[in-house]
Structures are given as C-alpha cells and as structure tokens.
Design a protein around this motif. Sequence first.
Motif, PDB file in Angstrom:
ATOM      1  N   THR A 173       0.852  -1.180   0.000  1.00 39.67           N
ATOM      2  CA  THR A 173       0.000   0.000   0.000  1.00 39.67           C
ATOM      3  C   THR A 173       0.894   1.238   0.000  1.00 39.67           C
ATOM      4  O   THR A 173       2.108   1.155   0.221  1.00 39.67           O
ATOM      5  N   PHE A 174       0.287   2.392  -0.251  1.00 41.08           N
ATOM      6  CA  PHE A 174       1.075   3.632  -0.278  1.00 41.08           C
ATOM      7  C   PHE A 174       1.755   3.863   1.064  1.00 41.08           C
ATOM      8  O   PHE A 174       2.939   4.218   1.126  1.00 41.08           O
ATOM      9  N   SER A 175       1.029   3.675   2.142  1.00 43.52           N
ATOM     10  CA  SER A 175       1.609   3.923   3.470  1.00 43.52           C
ATOM     11  C   SER A 175       2.734   2.944   3.772  1.00 43.52           C
ATOM     12  O   SER A 175       3.746   3.309   4.379  1.00 43.52           O
ATOM     13  N   GLU A 176       2.591   1.677   3.351  1.00 46.94           N
ATOM     14  CA  GLU A 176       3.646   0.682   3.566  1.00 46.94           C
ATOM     15  C   GLU A 176       4.901   1.042   2.769  1.00 46.94           C
ATOM     16  O   GLU A 176       6.024   0.922   3.269  1.00 46.94           O
ATOM     17  N   ALA A 177       4.700   1.463   1.521  1.00 46.68           N
ATOM     18  CA  ALA A 177       5.838   1.845   0.689  1.00 46.68           C
ATOM     19  C   ALA A 177       6.538   3.071   1.258  1.00 46.68           C
ATOM     20  O   ALA A 177       7.777   3.140   1.294  1.00 46.68           O
ATOM     21  N   ALA A 178       5.761   4.069   1.720  1.00 45.71           N
ATOM     22  CA  ALA A 178       6.346   5.281   2.283  1.00 45.71           C
ATOM     23  C   ALA A 178       7.127   4.968   3.550  1.00 45.71           C
ATOM     24  O   ALA A 178       8.223   5.497   3.773  1.00 45.71           O
ATOM     25  N   GLU A 179       6.572   4.081   4.401  1.00 44.26           N
ATOM     26  CA  GLU A 179       7.248   3.707   5.645  1.00 44.26           C
ATOM     27  C   GLU A 179       8.553   2.970   5.352  1.00 44.26           C
ATOM     28  O   GLU A 179       9.568   3.183   6.032  1.00 44.26           O
ATOM     29  N   LYS A 180       8.548   2.144   4.313  1.00 42.23           N
ATOM     30  CA  LYS A 180       9.755   1.385   3.952  1.00 42.23           C
ATOM     31  C   LYS A 180      10.849   2.328   3.463  1.00 42.23           C
ATOM     32  O   LYS A 180      12.025   2.167   3.798  1.00 42.23           O
ATOM     33  N   GLU A 182      11.187   5.492   4.306  1.00 41.92           N
ATOM     34  CA  GLU A 182      11.656   6.260   5.456  1.00 41.92           C
ATOM     35  C   GLU A 182      12.609   5.430   6.314  1.00 41.92           C
ATOM     36  O   GLU A 182      13.656   5.919   6.752  1.00 41.92           O
ATOM     37  N   ARG A 183      12.298   4.164   6.516  1.00 40.46           N
ATOM     38  CA  ARG A 183      13.103   3.308   7.385  1.00 40.46           C
ATOM     39  C   ARG A 183      14.436   2.928   6.761  1.00 40.46           C
ATOM     40  O   ARG A 183      15.462   2.887   7.443  1.00 40.46           O
ATOM     41  N   LEU A 184      14.437   2.661   5.449  1.00 38.62           N
ATOM     42  CA  LEU A 184      15.648   2.152   4.807  1.00 38.62           C
ATOM     43  C   LEU A 184      16.430   3.213   4.045  1.00 38.62           C
ATOM     44  O   LEU A 184      17.648   3.093   3.896  1.00 38.62           O
ATOM     45  N   LEU A 185      15.739   4.252   3.565  1.00 34.86           N
ATOM     46  CA  LEU A 185      16.417   5.283   2.782  1.00 34.86           C
ATOM     47  C   LEU A 185      16.558   6.596   3.525  1.00 34.86           C
ATOM     48  O   LEU A 185      17.343   7.458   3.135  1.00 34.86           O
ATOM     49  N   GLY A 186      15.749   6.761   4.581  1.00 28.70           N
ATOM     50  CA  GLY A 186      15.869   7.975   5.368  1.00 28.70           C
ATOM     51  C   GLY A 186      15.044   9.131   4.861  1.00 28.70           C
ATOM     52  O   GLY A 186      15.255  10.273   5.255  1.00 28.70           O
ATOM     53  N   PHE A 187      14.090   8.881   3.953  1.00 25.29           N
ATOM     54  CA  PHE A 187      13.209   9.963   3.514  1.00 25.29           C
ATOM     55  C   PHE A 187      11.853   9.381   3.169  1.00 25.29           C
ATOM     56  O   PHE A 187      11.723   8.206   2.828  1.00 25.29           O
ATOM     57  N   ASN A 203      14.959  12.859 -11.946  1.00 24.99           N
ATOM     58  CA  ASN A 203      14.289  13.188 -13.199  1.00 24.99           C
ATOM     59  C   ASN A 203      14.935  12.514 -14.407  1.00 24.99           C
ATOM     60  O   ASN A 203      14.846  13.015 -15.517  1.00 24.99           O
ATOM     61  N   SER A 204      15.580  11.395 -14.207  1.00 27.50           N
ATOM     62  CA  SER A 204      16.300  10.742 -15.295  1.00 27.50           C
ATOM     63  C   SER A 204      15.425   9.769 -16.081  1.00 27.50           C
ATOM     64  O   SER A 204      15.914   9.049 -16.929  1.00 27.50           O
ATOM     65  N   ASN A 205      14.126   9.725 -15.732  1.00 28.69           N
ATOM     66  CA  ASN A 205      13.190   8.852 -16.459  1.00 28.69           C
ATOM     67  C   ASN A 205      13.487   7.374 -16.254  1.00 28.69           C
ATOM     68  O   ASN A 205      13.260   6.546 -17.116  1.00 28.69           O
ATOM     69  N   ASN A 206      14.088   7.049 -15.088  1.00 28.93           N
ATOM     70  CA  ASN A 206      14.362   5.662 -14.739  1.00 28.93           C
ATOM     71  C   ASN A 206      13.687   5.350 -13.414  1.00 28.93           C
ATOM     72  O   ASN A 206      13.761   6.126 -12.464  1.00 28.93           O
ATOM     73  N   TRP A 207      13.055   4.180 -13.340  1.00 26.59           N
ATOM     74  CA  TRP A 207      12.333   3.761 -12.151  1.00 26.59           C
ATOM     75  C   TRP A 207      13.084   2.620 -11.480  1.00 26.59           C
ATOM     76  O   TRP A 207      13.660   1.769 -12.139  1.00 26.59           O
ATOM     77  N   ILE A 208      13.067   2.620 -10.146  1.00 31.20           N
ATOM     78  CA  ILE A 208      13.672   1.537  -9.372  1.00 31.20           C
ATOM     79  C   ILE A 208      12.567   0.836  -8.604  1.00 31.20           C
ATOM     80  O   ILE A 208      11.796   1.475  -7.886  1.00 31.20           O
ATOM     81  N   ASN A 209      12.487  -0.474  -8.744  1.00 40.14           N
ATOM     82  CA  ASN A 209      11.437  -1.224  -8.089  1.00 40.14           C
ATOM     83  C   ASN A 209      11.698  -1.300  -6.589  1.00 40.14           C
ATOM     84  O   ASN A 209      12.818  -1.562  -6.148  1.00 40.14           O
ATOM     85  N   LEU A 210      10.653  -1.096  -5.821  1.00 41.53           N
ATOM     86  CA  LEU A 210      10.792  -1.091  -4.357  1.00 41.53           C
ATOM     87  C   LEU A 210      11.187  -2.454  -3.789  1.00 41.53           C
ATOM     88  O   LEU A 210      11.671  -2.528  -2.666  1.00 41.53           O
ATOM     89  N   HIS A 211      11.007  -3.518  -4.549  1.00 43.84           N
ATOM     90  CA  HIS A 211      11.362  -4.818  -3.968  1.00 43.84           C
ATOM     91  C   HIS A 211      12.869  -4.944  -3.742  1.00 43.84           C
ATOM     92  O   HIS A 211      13.310  -5.805  -2.990  1.00 43.84           O
ATOM     93  N   LEU A 212      13.667  -4.071  -4.379  1.00 41.35           N
ATOM     94  CA  LEU A 212      15.105  -4.104  -4.143  1.00 41.35           C
ATOM     95  C   LEU A 212      15.461  -3.598  -2.746  1.00 41.35           C
ATOM     96  O   LEU A 212      16.537  -3.902  -2.222  1.00 41.35           O
ATOM     97  N   LEU A 213      14.566  -2.827  -2.128  1.00 40.54           N
ATOM     98  CA  LEU A 213      14.868  -2.265  -0.813  1.00 40.54           C
ATOM     99  C   LEU A 213      14.956  -3.335   0.265  1.00 40.54           C
ATOM    100  O   LEU A 213      15.568  -3.104   1.314  1.00 40.54           O
ATOM    101  N   GLN A 214      14.365  -4.494   0.028  1.00 40.39           N
ATOM    102  CA  GLN A 214      14.408  -5.539   1.055  1.00 40.39           C
ATOM    103  C   GLN A 214      15.841  -5.971   1.353  1.00 40.39           C
ATOM    104  O   GLN A 214      16.146  -6.436   2.454  1.00 40.39           O
ATOM    105  N   LEU A 216      18.312  -4.052   1.741  1.00 33.11           N
ATOM    106  CA  LEU A 216      18.941  -3.106   2.641  1.00 33.11           C
ATOM    107  C   LEU A 216      18.626  -3.404   4.107  1.00 33.11           C
ATOM    108  O   LEU A 216      19.172  -2.751   5.011  1.00 33.11           O
ATOM    109  N   GLU A 217      17.751  -4.369   4.352  1.00 30.96           N
ATOM    110  CA  GLU A 217      17.393  -4.723   5.724  1.00 30.96           C
ATOM    111  C   GLU A 217      18.628  -5.201   6.496  1.00 30.96           C
ATOM    112  O   GLU A 217      18.795  -4.903   7.667  1.00 30.96           O
ATOM    113  N   ASP A 218      19.505  -5.951   5.836  1.00 31.63           N
ATOM    114  CA  ASP A 218      20.719  -6.463   6.471  1.00 31.63           C
ATOM    115  C   ASP A 218      21.853  -6.368   5.458  1.00 31.63           C
ATOM    116  O   ASP A 218      22.034  -7.247   4.619  1.00 31.63           O
ATOM    117  N   LEU A 219      22.618  -5.279   5.534  1.00 33.24           N
ATOM    118  CA  LEU A 219      23.663  -5.047   4.543  1.00 33.24           C
ATOM    119  C   LEU A 219      24.740  -6.124   4.571  1.00 33.24           C
ATOM    120  O   LEU A 219      25.340  -6.441   3.541  1.00 33.24           O
TER     121      LEU A 219
END
Length: 521
Positions: A173-180, A182-187, A203-214, A216-219
């Motif tokens: 959900t939007f709130s889950e994505a926003a919380e993730k 904030e927790r992993l990227l700091g914004f 603004n480079s017209n490139n998208w990064i899928n949020l599933h890559l953020l998982q 960062l949970e344990d570097l």
Amino acid sequence: MGFIDTNLKTVAKKLSHKPSRTKPHPSLSTHKKISKLKMSYQLKLNPGPLSNEVLFLHKKHRALEVYNNPEKFRSSINIKRSDRSFWKLVRQKPIGPRVEGYIREAGFGGLLDSGYRYIDHALITALVEQWRHETHTFHLPVGETTVTLQDVNVLWGLPIEGVPVCGADNALTFSEAAEKCERLLGFTPANNQLNGCTVFPDNSNNWINLHLLQYLEDLSSCVNISWGSAVLSCLYRNLCNATAPDAVSLSGPMSILQVWAWERIRCVAPEPYHRFNYDAPLAARWKGNLNHVDAPTHCLRSYRSQLQSVREEMFIWTRYDDVIGRLPEICTSGSSSWRSTCPLIYWENVEHHYPQRVMRQFGMVQHIPPSIPLTVEELARLHKTTWIGKTGWDWTIRHDVYVYAWYHRHDSVVEGETITSYPVIDDYMSWFMNHTVLYLTNPRSSAVPMRGFQDDGARAQMLTDAMGVIQRCDDLELAQAAAYRATEMSRQEGYSQYPSHKSSSAEVTQAMAMSTRRFKC
C-alpha cells in the motif's frame, strides 16, 4: 564459395571469350570485356548467415536493416542511465568512511572505485549491432565473444557466488511503501514520487522497483547475493531488446560493457593517463582523464568499420592473465562459476550464460559449440516476460527450473584443453563463417562519397572474402573472375588495368626459380 554469392563460371566465361580475328590493343580488349560484363551481369552479396541453424532470428535483427537501409540508421541509440544524480551528489558531498564501509561490506566497493564514466553511445550502438540474442555473444570476424561472469567479477568486483536476485513481488500500500522508504532510505517520498510499487528517485526517467529495498534490511548479508549474475542478466536482456530494428533507446549497465570493450578490443580503446596500482577492480583503471588521440570517439560509422574488420591480433582474448594475481580478492571470489553454463536471474529476467562459445577468453581451445539448449518458443517466452501486471508473483516459483539450475551451476562447468599452439580447432572458423553475419554494411551501398569518416570495414572484409575464394580456386579463369568481382564490388574495378606496385608475374617466376635452385644446393 563463401559470402560472395556468384556464379563465377559465368563471369569467367564472359571474361575469357575469344576475341575477333583483328586483335585490338590488349588493354582496349580487356576494357571492352569488362564493359560488356557490367551490362550483362549483376553482382550479388550475401551478408549472412549462410545457414540459419544458429542465428535463426537474424531476419528480425537491427543488423539486417542497417545493411538494407543504411540511411535510416546513421544515428546512435540513446543510452539512458540513472546514476548521474548519484555521482553528482558524491562529488558535492563525498561519502564518509563509515558509509563507505557499509557499501564495501555489501559487496559494492568496486563500483565506488570505478567511479562515473561517460558512455560513448556510438560504441554501444555498434556493439548492439554485433550482438546476437540467440547466443548472447558478439559476432566479430574473429569469432564469438561476450561479457562473462569472469568479466563482471574482475572489472567491478561484484560477488558471483550466492543466491540469485529473485523473490516475491508482494503488493504494498502507499503507506507501507512510504514507511519502507523512510526506514531504509531515510526519507518519505511525496505522493507524486510513488507509483504502485515503484519509487521515482530523480528526473532521469528511470524507475527503481521497491522490492530491491528488502536487501537493505541487512547489509552484511548482501555479500551472499549474486549481484554479478544479476548485472549480467540485466545487461544481456537490454542488449537483446536493443537489437530490434525499431529500438531507439537502451538502458542497463552499459558502463561495464564499454569498459569490457576498451579492455579487449585494441582498435576502439583510449589510453588512461594515470598509472593503475591494481588495488581496486580493473574497471577503476579507466577512472579519470583518457587519451583519445588514436581511438575513435562518438562516431558510429568509425566503430562499425573497426568492428567489421577487426583482426585476431586486435582482440585480447585472455586479458586478465597477467594482472589477475595483483587484483583484490573480490575480483576472483567467483572463479569457480566463471565457466558455468547456467541461467542468469534477475527477478523476472532469465538469460543464459554460454562460456562454451567463448573458450578462448578462458585460455582454452575453441571447439564448435553445441546447439543452443533452448527452443525457439522458450527463448521467445523468456524475452517477453516482464514484471508489469505481475504483482504478487513469486519469481522463485515461476522460474523454479532455472533457480534450481543456478544452485547447481558448479555441476555444469565447461572443461577444455589449454591453448598451446592453435586457439581454435581446424574447422571452427569454417563453421563460424557459415553461421555468422559477415557484412553489417554493404560495400557497394555508398555510390556517392559520404561526409566525414569513410566506412571501409565492409569493403576490407569483402576483399578478404574474395581472396579466400581465389586462394581455394584451381581454375585460373575462375580466380580472375573472383578478382574482378571483388574489385568491382569495392568500386575499384579500374585498378585492374593499372601497373601493379607488386612484383610482376615474370619477377615472381624468376624469384621462385632462384629459390628452388637454392634449395637444390
């Protein structure tokens, strides 16, 4: 008789027809024969392949359109990249030692060492035109070559061993994505920065899928993930997509492809100004200013010409043999998988690694490779698979056969004999020439001189092809016909009437006689 598609006997017969009783001047007689031949015989050239067994998709490839409609393909493909903002930020605010330590612990230190490098769109475009999505190799006049797991490991130091970059694409959900974020990227991204499960970082017209953020949970666990195979999968997929005739843009890790070309293909490489200490992955030696005095830059036509006429001595097959022992350990951490025939997985992407087709890159004798282990239907299915509309899919299950093959890649390591004299078996090049596209551009296509760089690569290749025909020919008239065909196709037919700067036939005969007498003594 190879790629020169001709009835040489017909040409020979017309060149050798009997003259009239009143013999004209020899040069005039020859001129009339040639003029008559021009009117009565039309030349043809087969760009290849002569057999469709390997390159069964060649009619859907960009290269065929370049050959048939060169004017439509004068411009380079647009290379999209999303790292400019990152490197700009790094220049403005250098990464501190604590953060750098985390990055290196995760296995990405080699990327920091390599730094930012401009991309030569013309070079990448020329390589795309030589790329073959059936084999995942570049087809050059010297044979097949490609970017392998070894290259990714040595150039960028990315880990090869470990689990594939693949998993479940769970809906957020939007709130889950926003919380993730904030927790992993700091914004916390604004509403217009989130779109379903993707985040739009700049603004480079490139998208990064949020599933890559998982990840960062344990570097510390990142080093146990095969980022190298994921990068190679992404590179292969983007190259395959770019071979479509209507492709106008290209994304993906093209930086490593450019460095790979600079390391291996002498005629396209600039020269680094600074001395490299081998204390970082090898791509770092291209960081900083480069000397381009003797190398083509940003000119598609020049790169096409160079790649189309590259010679054996211009390609460095075993680039790393002399330096591998001086590089950091991370550059050899995946050596046990370098020669594995295996799938390369990056979420929905599955591409295949075929080291058996480029054994010279591992210092081993090249044999005729086995057939591609995929059906045409399966290859098409894999290339059409995208993550769009697949929310909730678990790609480890969807790709279970390929995930299993990855985990058992050490069982499919290709063995071979070390090169001692000849790098290929006797019939390899004959086989390759029968199954490759030899001509990217048509040596006869430019009747009017072009502006700028003159592309003579196809002409040089065609003359080499013709000389092979002549060398194999036992009939003098057929040899003369092949020579005439070559000079006409290269638009140099007039030169056959001029004095030669090489030894005359009489001088050659005399020299051979003297040589024979020497041996008799």
